[in-house]
Motif scaffolding. Sequence first.
Motif, PDB file in Angstrom:
ATOM      1  N   ALA A 140      54.386 -23.019 -60.514  1.00 12.61           N
ATOM      2  CA  ALA A 140      55.278 -23.136 -61.599  1.00 12.61           C
ATOM      3  C   ALA A 140      56.137 -21.962 -61.978  1.00 12.61           C
ATOM      4  O   ALA A 140      57.155 -21.973 -62.539  1.00 12.61           O
ATOM      5  CB  ALA A 140      54.321 -23.631 -62.873  1.00 12.61           C
ATOM      6  N   GLU A 141      55.272 -20.901 -61.891  1.00 10.36           N
ATOM      7  CA  GLU A 141      56.203 -19.667 -62.146  1.00 10.36           C
ATOM      8  C   GLU A 141      57.051 -19.397 -60.883  1.00 10.36           C
ATOM      9  O   GLU A 141      58.189 -18.923 -61.436  1.00 10.36           O
ATOM     10  CB  GLU A 141      54.799 -18.448 -62.142  1.00 10.36           C
ATOM     11  CG  GLU A 141      54.271 -18.779 -63.399  1.00 10.36           C
ATOM     12  CD  GLU A 141      53.052 -17.438 -63.374  1.00 10.36           C
ATOM     13  OE1 GLU A 141      52.607 -16.995 -64.497  1.00 10.36           O
ATOM     14  OE2 GLU A 141      52.777 -16.888 -62.483  1.00 10.36           O
ATOM     15  N   ALA A 142      56.705 -19.780 -59.819  1.00  6.20           N
ATOM     16  CA  ALA A 142      57.869 -19.379 -58.985  1.00  6.20           C
ATOM     17  C   ALA A 142      59.195 -20.378 -59.097  1.00  6.20           C
ATOM     18  O   ALA A 142      60.401 -19.881 -58.715  1.00  6.20           O
ATOM     19  CB  ALA A 142      57.251 -19.860 -57.411  1.00  6.20           C
ATOM     20  N   TYR A 143      59.043 -21.578 -59.583  1.00  6.41           N
ATOM     21  CA  TYR A 143      60.197 -22.462 -59.996  1.00  6.41           C
ATOM     22  C   TYR A 143      60.646 -22.561 -61.246  1.00  6.41           C
ATOM     23  O   TYR A 143      61.266 -23.466 -61.717  1.00  6.41           O
ATOM     24  CB  TYR A 143      60.005 -23.662 -59.356  1.00  6.41           C
ATOM     25  CG  TYR A 143      59.991 -23.499 -57.841  1.00  6.41           C
ATOM     26  CD1 TYR A 143      60.975 -23.741 -57.071  1.00  6.41           C
ATOM     27  CD2 TYR A 143      58.909 -23.661 -57.077  1.00  6.41           C
ATOM     28  CE1 TYR A 143      60.982 -23.802 -55.675  1.00  6.41           C
ATOM     29  CE2 TYR A 143      58.653 -23.360 -55.743  1.00  6.41           C
ATOM     30  CZ  TYR A 143      59.867 -23.903 -54.899  1.00  6.41           C
ATOM     31  OH  TYR A 143      59.707 -23.391 -53.663  1.00  6.41           O
ATOM     32  N   GLY A 144      59.956 -21.636 -62.127  1.00  6.22           N
ATOM     33  CA  GLY A 144      60.652 -21.434 -63.441  1.00  6.22           C
ATOM     34  C   GLY A 144      60.059 -22.427 -64.594  1.00  6.22           C
ATOM     35  O   GLY A 144      60.849 -22.995 -65.394  1.00  6.22           O
ATOM     36  N   ILE A 198      51.761 -20.332 -69.967  1.00  4.55           N
ATOM     37  CA  ILE A 198      50.666 -21.384 -70.508  1.00  4.55           C
ATOM     38  C   ILE A 198      51.277 -21.711 -72.151  1.00  4.55           C
ATOM     39  O   ILE A 198      51.640 -20.720 -72.789  1.00  4.55           O
ATOM     40  CB  ILE A 198      49.430 -20.869 -70.540  1.00  4.55           C
ATOM     41  CG1 ILE A 198      48.797 -20.403 -68.862  1.00  4.55           C
ATOM     42  CG2 ILE A 198      48.415 -21.990 -71.088  1.00  4.55           C
ATOM     43  CD1 ILE A 198      48.984 -21.529 -68.108  1.00  4.55           C
ATOM     44  N   ILE A 199      51.600 -22.573 -72.146  1.00  2.96           N
ATOM     45  CA  ILE A 199      52.145 -23.362 -73.544  1.00  2.96           C
ATOM     46  C   ILE A 199      50.991 -24.411 -74.067  1.00  2.96           C
ATOM     47  O   ILE A 199      50.643 -25.141 -73.268  1.00  2.96           O
ATOM     48  CB  ILE A 199      53.519 -24.007 -73.384  1.00  2.96           C
ATOM     49  CG1 ILE A 199      53.598 -24.956 -72.292  1.00  2.96           C
ATOM     50  CG2 ILE A 199      54.492 -22.707 -72.860  1.00  2.96           C
ATOM     51  CD1 ILE A 199      55.003 -25.710 -72.575  1.00  2.96           C
ATOM     52  N   SER A 227      58.344 -29.685 -76.313  1.00  4.54           N
ATOM     53  CA  SER A 227      59.412 -30.145 -77.017  1.00  4.54           C
ATOM     54  C   SER A 227      60.696 -29.068 -76.944  1.00  4.54           C
ATOM     55  O   SER A 227      61.904 -29.468 -76.964  1.00  4.54           O
ATOM     56  CB  SER A 227      59.604 -30.809 -77.943  1.00  4.54           C
ATOM     57  OG  SER A 227      59.157 -29.785 -79.201  1.00  4.54           O
ATOM     58  N   ALA A 228      60.392 -27.858 -76.958  1.00  2.71           N
ATOM     59  CA  ALA A 228      61.177 -26.858 -76.640  1.00  2.71           C
ATOM     60  C   ALA A 228      61.830 -26.428 -75.386  1.00  2.71           C
ATOM     61  O   ALA A 228      62.863 -25.722 -75.365  1.00  2.71           O
ATOM     62  CB  ALA A 228      60.675 -25.513 -77.209  1.00  2.71           C
ATOM     63  N   TYR A 229      61.299 -27.349 -74.350  1.00  2.00           N
ATOM     64  CA  TYR A 229      61.798 -26.976 -73.159  1.00  2.00           C
ATOM     65  C   TYR A 229      62.294 -28.261 -72.296  1.00  2.00           C
ATOM     66  O   TYR A 229      61.905 -29.454 -72.703  1.00  2.00           O
ATOM     67  CB  TYR A 229      60.589 -26.419 -72.195  1.00  2.00           C
ATOM     68  CG  TYR A 229      60.185 -24.934 -72.675  1.00  2.00           C
ATOM     69  CD1 TYR A 229      60.650 -23.920 -72.339  1.00  2.00           C
ATOM     70  CD2 TYR A 229      59.051 -25.067 -73.543  1.00  2.00           C
ATOM     71  CE1 TYR A 229      60.385 -22.750 -72.687  1.00  2.00           C
ATOM     72  CE2 TYR A 229      58.712 -24.028 -74.024  1.00  2.00           C
ATOM     73  CZ  TYR A 229      58.991 -22.490 -73.655  1.00  2.00           C
ATOM     74  OH  TYR A 229      58.766 -21.357 -74.169  1.00  2.00           O
ATOM     75  N   PRO A 230      63.269 -28.249 -71.457  1.00  2.00           N
ATOM     76  CA  PRO A 230      63.732 -29.513 -70.857  1.00  2.00           C
ATOM     77  C   PRO A 230      62.741 -29.948 -69.861  1.00  2.00           C
ATOM     78  O   PRO A 230      61.617 -29.115 -69.383  1.00  2.00           O
ATOM     79  CB  PRO A 230      64.923 -29.145 -70.334  1.00  2.00           C
ATOM     80  CG  PRO A 230      64.815 -27.596 -69.929  1.00  2.00           C
ATOM     81  CD  PRO A 230      63.976 -26.963 -71.195  1.00  2.00           C
ATOM     82  N   ASP A 231      62.693 -31.316 -69.538  1.00  2.00           N
ATOM     83  CA  ASP A 231      61.505 -31.826 -68.500  1.00  2.00           C
ATOM     84  C   ASP A 231      61.648 -30.933 -67.172  1.00  2.00           C
ATOM     85  O   ASP A 231      60.388 -30.938 -66.621  1.00  2.00           O
ATOM     86  CB  ASP A 231      61.912 -33.217 -68.273  1.00  2.00           C
ATOM     87  CG  ASP A 231      61.651 -34.087 -69.414  1.00  2.00           C
ATOM     88  OD1 ASP A 231      61.205 -33.789 -70.498  1.00  2.00           O
ATOM     89  OD2 ASP A 231      62.080 -35.201 -69.556  1.00  2.00           O
ATOM     90  N   GLU A 232      62.656 -30.442 -66.553  1.00  2.00           N
ATOM     91  CA  GLU A 232      62.754 -29.796 -65.371  1.00  2.00           C
ATOM     92  C   GLU A 232      61.841 -28.376 -65.505  1.00  2.00           C
ATOM     93  O   GLU A 232      61.660 -27.704 -64.172  1.00  2.00           O
ATOM     94  CB  GLU A 232      64.140 -29.804 -64.793  1.00  2.00           C
ATOM     95  CG  GLU A 232      64.888 -28.904 -65.490  1.00  2.00           C
ATOM     96  CD  GLU A 232      65.850 -29.635 -66.541  1.00  2.00           C
ATOM     97  OE1 GLU A 232      67.098 -29.358 -66.963  1.00  2.00           O
ATOM     98  OE2 GLU A 232      65.324 -31.005 -66.878  1.00  2.00           O
ATOM     99  N   GLU A 233      61.698 -28.068 -66.612  1.00  2.59           N
ATOM    100  CA  GLU A 233      60.937 -26.851 -66.725  1.00  2.59           C
ATOM    101  C   GLU A 233      59.413 -26.916 -67.237  1.00  2.59           C
ATOM    102  O   GLU A 233      58.847 -26.035 -67.757  1.00  2.59           O
ATOM    103  CB  GLU A 233      61.514 -25.882 -67.982  1.00  2.59           C
ATOM    104  CG  GLU A 233      62.942 -25.433 -67.376  1.00  2.59           C
ATOM    105  CD  GLU A 233      63.755 -24.401 -68.308  1.00  2.59           C
ATOM    106  OE1 GLU A 233      63.081 -24.033 -69.464  1.00  2.59           O
ATOM    107  OE2 GLU A 233      64.897 -24.347 -68.176  1.00  2.59           O
ATOM    108  N   ILE A 234      58.731 -28.180 -67.100  1.00  2.00           N
ATOM    109  CA  ILE A 234      57.584 -28.352 -67.687  1.00  2.00           C
ATOM    110  C   ILE A 234      56.701 -28.831 -66.388  1.00  2.00           C
ATOM    111  O   ILE A 234      57.079 -29.717 -65.456  1.00  2.00           O
ATOM    112  CB  ILE A 234      57.494 -29.492 -68.896  1.00  2.00           C
ATOM    113  CG1 ILE A 234      58.203 -28.922 -69.837  1.00  2.00           C
ATOM    114  CG2 ILE A 234      56.073 -30.040 -68.865  1.00  2.00           C
ATOM    115  CD1 ILE A 234      57.738 -27.935 -70.863  1.00  2.00           C
TER     116      ILE A 234
END
Length: 556
Positions: free
Chosen positions: A244-248, A278-279, A285-292
């Motif tokens: 996850a961290e490698a791909y933002g 970690i959220i 909801s503050a992030y787009p799907d491709e960042e979750i």
Amino acid sequence: MAKQRLRVIPLGGAGEVGRNMWVVEYGDDIVILDCGVMFPDADMLGVDLVLPDITYLREKTDHIRGILLTHGHEDHIGAVPHLIADLGFPPIYGTKLTLGLLGNRLREHRLHDKVTTVQINERVPFQVGQFNVEAFHIAHSIPDAVGFAITTPAGLLVYLTDWKLDHTPVDGRPTDLEKIAELGNRKPLVLVTDCVRVESKGYTPSEATVGEAFDNIFATAPGRIIVATFASNISRVQQVIDSAEAYGRKVMLAGRSMETNARIAFELGYLRADESTIIRPHEMSAYPDEEIAIVCTGSQGEPMSALNRMANRDYPNVKIKPGDTVVLSATPIPGNEVSVNKVINNLFKLGADVIYGPEARVHVSGHAAQEELKLVLALLRPSYIVPFHGDYRHLMLYRKLATTIGAVPDSERVLLAEGGTIMEFSPGFGKITGKAPVGYIYVDGTTVGDVGNVVVRDRQLLAKDGMLIVVVSIDSATGQLVAGPDVVSRGFVYMRQSQDLIEATKETVRAALANRNGSNPVDAAYINRKIRDVVSEFLYRETRRRPMVLPMVMEV
């Protein structure tokens, strides 16, 4: 037991996978190795967990010097909160992460203040009674796993469970082969070892292969990524965080046990992540799907797990939708296949792309395959071997493997143990000498041991053929039928569509009671048995089914 012999007894985990618990006894000293649970088979209806049977220890609690835990998986620590009081609260020895995970379980059962725990360090010997114990690191799917070398007056016992020779583990710490080789030079008397993957040729793939598969998924997935795994698989959680961290992507943890175990692992330094990675659920909801990315429980299709609830649109924070990629990073435990397949089907119906199965390489076993088993046998060269953590076929195949490579001079030196098998060892001697009473101890809700085999068989009967209740009222003086019989069916036949059968059943009861000699005293127990026998016989003759027949006889 001969005083000069070492006694070794599995109270669970031998001839089965789960509820690992071993007794090592010499003279008046006992040490327990692991204390885990087993998840119920499909036919153990209503049962939540299965525990080891400690009947053998109930009269020997004063001799128990300690419990040694190898790692933090449920099949090795899960029974401690349920059994520790009956064992007399002996001290518990384990590594930092293992004790951290256990501590949470003890707090849930309000036992934390009553249990003494001792943190151990690898390669630092410690004394438990007259046993000198050395812990050494082993690679598994959870950090901080160890094997034990126990020096006893009869000889050296090596306990090696849930291990593999992974040279690129997630935590960077491979199995300590140097220590294993050193133990081999000390001529172990007996090796007690995991054998569940003896059918698999070659070597078990490294955890690094899962990281590569995750990287490929994270690089191409268009929307959210949801990874389901065991809550105790800390190494797998770390791999998701790394990708996850490698791909933002941000990571949300879903499922109570996942959140709890991850919190403990973070606090103890066994999980690492950037502060912002970690959220919480409300922050997604503050992030787009491709960042979750989401890590959740439910890889075994458990009814109330996070993934199962997502698949049934019942999870409050995550609604599955087209564009989601769901990864099942686990192999179904035997018996769970139907539940897992149902979850997969539901996820596909909701539009998710589901990645699962061995071809996807999103999961590898934490257990040694054939070549690893051979190498450790060659290094240790024990006089006697007790394979466990496998079904009986695994034990037989391990015996064949050990004999074929010449690890032992003959097959009789590989002892095939089942629950309760009493084995005794001394230099030049290793045999099965008896059997301790061992059965299944069921956890059902909050009760332990109240549900036995009889109750489970009743549940199986009810699930198979249902039940039929027959209600009659009889004159307490004459025994004559006053009212009824009334018949109620549950799970046997639908009464509105089976009136002929119901009426014929009533007539059978009337005929049976009419044949009584009315001058005899009323015997309600006899009438109960009579109704049960004649109705069961009639229904089997008519339907070839055997519902549970419950007579209710009221005297008026």
